[in-house]
Design a protein around this motif. Structure first.
Motif, PDB file in Angstrom:
ATOM      1  N   ASP A  13     -19.368  -2.284  -6.464  1.00 24.62           N
ATOM      2  CA  ASP A  13     -18.754  -1.668  -7.350  1.00 24.62           C
ATOM      3  C   ASP A  13     -18.985  -2.323  -9.072  1.00 24.62           C
ATOM      4  O   ASP A  13     -19.370  -1.158 -10.132  1.00 24.62           O
ATOM      5  N   GLU A  14     -19.333  -3.625  -8.767  1.00 24.25           N
ATOM      6  CA  GLU A  14     -20.048  -3.726 -10.375  1.00 24.25           C
ATOM      7  C   GLU A  14     -21.533  -4.101 -10.320  1.00 24.25           C
ATOM      8  O   GLU A  14     -21.652  -3.113 -11.346  1.00 24.25           O
ATOM      9  N   VAL A  15     -22.052  -3.801  -9.267  1.00 29.67           N
ATOM     10  CA  VAL A  15     -24.078  -2.971  -9.133  1.00 29.67           C
ATOM     11  C   VAL A  15     -23.737  -1.440 -10.139  1.00 29.67           C
ATOM     12  O   VAL A  15     -24.336  -1.705 -11.070  1.00 29.67           O
ATOM     13  N   ARG A  16     -22.632  -0.704  -9.068  1.00 27.93           N
ATOM     14  CA  ARG A  16     -22.640   0.511  -9.710  1.00 27.93           C
ATOM     15  C   ARG A  16     -22.714   0.907 -11.173  1.00 27.93           C
ATOM     16  O   ARG A  16     -22.697   1.044 -12.010  1.00 27.93           O
ATOM     17  N   ALA A  17     -21.645  -0.094 -11.195  1.00 28.96           N
ATOM     18  CA  ALA A  17     -21.107   0.100 -12.835  1.00 28.96           C
ATOM     19  C   ALA A  17     -22.122  -0.270 -14.106  1.00 28.96           C
ATOM     20  O   ALA A  17     -22.756   0.153 -15.029  1.00 28.96           O
ATOM     21  N   TYR A  18     -23.060  -1.286 -13.602  1.00 26.26           N
ATOM     22  CA  TYR A  18     -24.325  -2.267 -14.218  1.00 26.26           C
ATOM     23  C   TYR A  18     -24.960  -0.684 -14.176  1.00 26.26           C
ATOM     24  O   TYR A  18     -25.792   0.100 -15.427  1.00 26.26           O
ATOM     25  N   ILE A  19     -25.339   0.397 -13.415  1.00 29.91           N
ATOM     26  CA  ILE A  19     -26.160   1.408 -12.499  1.00 29.91           C
ATOM     27  C   ILE A  19     -25.745   2.882 -14.429  1.00 29.91           C
ATOM     28  O   ILE A  19     -26.869   2.859 -14.395  1.00 29.91           O
ATOM     29  N   ALA A  20     -24.762   2.882 -13.940  1.00 31.60           N
ATOM     30  CA  ALA A  20     -23.712   3.489 -14.713  1.00 31.60           C
ATOM     31  C   ALA A  20     -24.070   3.533 -16.092  1.00 31.60           C
ATOM     32  O   ALA A  20     -24.077   4.686 -17.353  1.00 31.60           O
TER      33      ALA A  20
END
Length: 824
Positions: A13-20
């Motif tokens: 989820d943390e990775v996805r947040a940075y991607i977003a």
């Protein structure tokens, strides 16, 4: 445990947040932190959840920025494992996103790879090298060396590696080894002929040079000039075995030869066989054979094929210096394969000359410039150097032009006679090595049944410039009567000068052949003339058959039930002429440790078996348990037993009956005594009972009872002989008044305590409570005061006992805390 497959939903989820958010810098920092948690550093197999998120959600426009951001993280991080894990991630993502990896990243990966022996991730290094080539950038010689080493792994010999190697013909050798660096430099400045020479050396792939290979090699040597080429090759070989010039990461440098260079070394040794023989050439090849057989933990000998090539070259040269090196190697090498090559070369030489192998070894010993027994003097301008051999020690001394003794060569000598000084020093080292080899050869003569006519014996032994330094300290029988050398003459035991007839028969005296009173007379004669023998002769232990052995009939249990350090035993057995196979912890059979006695038509066997569950990384037992000693006819079928079993049985061929062991009473007394002496030596030197560091009983303390029993046990024949020597020696020592012999112990009265030193093990008990005192001897410690007469050399335990006695007699002066804190 397999690769990490997932990192958990919170991290994903943390990775996805940075991607977003489009924050590639933050995403790089997040991924770098996650990368440091993946021990194996391999993202190909995981974590799949993170990789899937990046692959599916990271916009193509941000992918290059992410890789660049990771490279920036790498650039700011200190060198080390965590930095490498981030580098692995960056490279993985670059290829995952089908991007061109940044040059800085390629350089980083290659800089890490070239400091490994074989890089764990082969595809990663192959693709990185390919990418570097695509940028038109050559890789370093150390990366080429890495690829060549990886090519020795059969599972990597496929398209990508071979294609890369086809584009990396240089450097001519793999750099990073001192000799190879020098050879590369010499070839680059020497021209095309030297490059051809190295290329030809690298093509030495067979076990022996073919006629075609030899012809091509001789052509190259002729173009260069055989003598000039030989001088350069010898200079290269002098650098073999030195520490690597290009350090590898910790754990990768185990002292191995680079396999690419090892092949060239074999070819260089062969090429030397086609050059004129010289002492330097023979010396270089002899040293190469020894260096190449140095043991590497977990691997074994460094490179037997290089050692065999050196032996082959010595056999082809065939001159006096080369045969001398072969004779020396025959007494020094313990690696069976190469030793067979040496013995075959000496046998061939003997056959060609129509003499015995023993005569070849006796007549091949050079004088090394000694003009009289144990002495060589060389003048260097007005200065002079003297090489003397005294009591088994080689000493170099220098005098300047004014005749004053100086510690080292005068400056003008070093500058004006550099090559001659180097040769003189090299000869001194040769003398020292040959002395050790000849001492061991003479020690083996007790079982050789050799006798000589007086005149040739005098030439080969008594008056030989080098062997004479040993032979003049031994006792010989001349027509059955004991003689020694003293005050410049051969004398009988009553000191009468002797002038034997030229055809008088001479043999090496063994005390088993003399009554007790004659043995005592021989010892008195040595002491009267202050002769220190190179090994135990007059004080040699005698091992008669015991009542128990008369009862068992065909085997001796005298040295059964001991625990030995296997590798120490293996090395010692080889030195004493026994054949031993390292026991591996595997389901296989092994022969016993055997000593062939062809002069007597016998074979002695010492039965041993793997002991315990402690093994080396290569699977060989750390310890052995000992069992019986037996004798068989030399051609009897070989016994074999499972690695951890003492149940030996004969390996009989079809139609061959079992050959029983011989009755011990049928074995000649000198043979029985010498074989049992070896067994005693094995237990005394390789046994854990003699190891002071095993006072706690070793791993899990399971050998504690054995260790205590050995240290308190009855004295062996060797220890009894040691007790006799100490009894005669102590009254002459300053500590004599504080010491007394008491049964199995030397008792020492110190200022603080009293001590009992066991005469067999050399270990110490303190009075009054009998507590063990651990004193680990220092290898370089002075054992006895200068000028103290000892009747023979080589008894390390005697030296240790004397050393401890002198230390403990003045225990109030001991400052070593490892000792004083045991006083309590």
């Amino acid at each position: 445990m397999g690769p990490t497959r997932t990192m958990g939903p919170a991290h994903t989820d943390e990775v996805r947040a940075y991607i977003a958010s489009g924050d590639t810098g933050g995403l790089a920092g997040c991924l770098a932190a996650l990368a440091r948690q993946i021990d194996h550093g391999d993202w190909t197999f995981g974590p799949t959840d993170i990789v899937a998120a990046l692959r599916e959600e990271l916009p193509e426009a941000d992918r290059g920025s992410l890789v660049e951001a990771l490279v920036a993280v790498i650039g700011a991080a200190p060198e080390g494992r965590e930095r490498n894990l981030v580098s692995d991630l960056a490279l993985f993502l670059a290829w995952e996103f089908k991007l061109e990896a940044p040059l800085a990243l390629l350089d980083d990966v290659l800089a890490r790879a070239e400091r490994t022996w074989t890089f764990p991730y082969s595809n990663q290094v192959f693709q990185t090298v390919e990418a570097s080539f695509a940028h038109g950038r050559p890789v370093s010689g150390h990366v080429v060396a890495l690829l060549r080493r990886m090519d020795t792994l059969s599972y990597l010999r496929r398209g990508p590696l071979r294609a890369l190697l086809a584009r990396t013909e240089r450097p001519l050798l793999s750099p990073g080894e001192a000799w190879a660096d020098q050879a590369i430099a010499d070839a680059e400045t020497g021209g095309e002929m030297w490059e051809r020479l190295l290329a030809h050396a690298r093509s030495a792939k067979s076990s022996k040079p073919t006629a075609t290979w030899e012809r091509a090699g001789r052509d190259i040597l002729d173009e260069i000039g055989a003598e000039a080429a030989s001088a350069v090759l010898v200079r290269w070989l002098a650098l073999v075995g030195r520490p690597r010039t290009f350090a590898l990461e910790e754990g990768w440098d185990r002292g191995e030869y680079d396999p690419y260079n090892a092949q060239a070394l074999r070819g260089i040794a062969w090429l030397l066989a086609f050059t004129p023989e010289s002492p330097e050439t023979a010396r270089a090849l002899g040293r190469l054979a020894e260096t190449a057989l140095r043991k590497v933990t977990g691997i074994g000998p460094v490179s037997p094929k290089v050692a065999n090539a050196a032996v082959y070259a010595l056999s082809r040269l065939g001159g006096e210096a080369s045969v001398a090196q072969l004779a020396r190697l025959a007494t020094r090498l313990t690696y069976r394969g190469t030793l067979k090559e040496v013995e075959a070369a000496l046998d061939a030489r003997a056959s060609a000359l129509g003499v015995s192998r023993a005569e070849v070894e006796e007549t091949a010993i050079p004088a090394y410039g000694l003009v009289e027994v144990g002495r060589r003097v060389e003048r260097f301008g007005g200065a002079a150097a003297e090489l003397t051999v005294s009591a088994g020690t080689v000493v170099l001394s220098w005098r300047n032009a004014a005749g004053k003794t100086v510690k080292s060569p005068p400056a003008e000598v070093r500058h004006e006679h550099a090559e001659s000084v180097a040769e003189f020093k090299a000869a001194a080292k040769d003398v020292a090595k040959m002395l050790t080899a000849q001492s061991e050869r003479l020690d083996r003569l007790f079982l050789a049944r050799r006798t000589w006519r007086f005149d040739p014996w005098r030439e080969r032994f008594l008056d030989h410039p080098l062997v004479g330094t040993l032979a003049r300290r031994l006792l010989w029988t001349v027509d059955g009567r004991i003689h020694g050398f003293a005050d410049g003459e051969l004398r009988t035991l009553d000191d009468a000068p002797a002038s034997p007839a030229p055809d008088a028969r001479v043999g090496l005296w063994h005390p088993i052949d003399s009554p007790a009173e004659e043995v005592v007379a021989a010892r008195d004669w040595l002491e009267r003339h202050l002769v220190t023998q190179p090994f135990r002769q007059a004080h040699r232990e005698i091992y008669p058959i015991t009542v128990a052995e008369e009862t068992t009939g065909t085997y001796s249990n005298r040295y059964a039930g001991h625990v030995l350090h296997q590798h120490r035993f293996h090395a010692l057995a080889a030195v004493r002429g026994w054949s031993d196979t390292l026991r591996l912890s595997v389901d296989a059979d092994f022969p016993p440790t055997t000593r062939p006695l062809p002069e007597w038509g016998l074979r002695a066997e010492f039965w041993v078996a793997g002991h315990g569950d402690d093994t080396t990384g290569s699977g060989s037992y750390l310890h052995l348990a000992t069992d019986q000693v037996r004798f068989y006819p030399i051609d009897a079928p070989v016994n074999r037993a499972h690695a951890d079993s003492g149940g030996y049985e004969q390996n009989r061929g079809l139609g061959t009956g079992e050959v029983p062991p011989l009755p011990l009473t049928d074995i000649p007394p000198v043979v029985f005594s010498e074989v049992m002496r070896d067994a005693d030596l094995f237990v005394g030197v390789a046994g854990i009972g003699n190891d002071p560091t095993w006072e706690d009983g070793g791993p899990r303390g399971r050998h504690r009872d054995y260790w205590v029993a050995y240290n308190m046990g009855e004295l062996t024949a060797g220890a009894l002989a040691r007790r006799d020597v100490l009894a005669r020696l102590l009254p002459r020592l300053a500590i004599g008044a504080r010491c007394r012999i008491d049964g199995r112990y030397l008792r020492v009265t110190g200022t603080l305590r009293s001590y009992a030193i066991h005469l067999g093990s050399g270990n110490v008990l303190m009075s009054p409570n009998g507590r063990y005192l651990c004193i680990v001897p220092k290898a370089d410690a002075e054992t006895v005061p200068a000028g103290t007469y000892l009747p023979y050399e080589g008894d390390t335990t005697l030296s240790i006992i004397l050393s401890k006695a002198m230390l403990l007699a003045r225990d109030d002066l001991i400052t070593d805390p490892t000792i004083t804190r045991q006083f309590g």
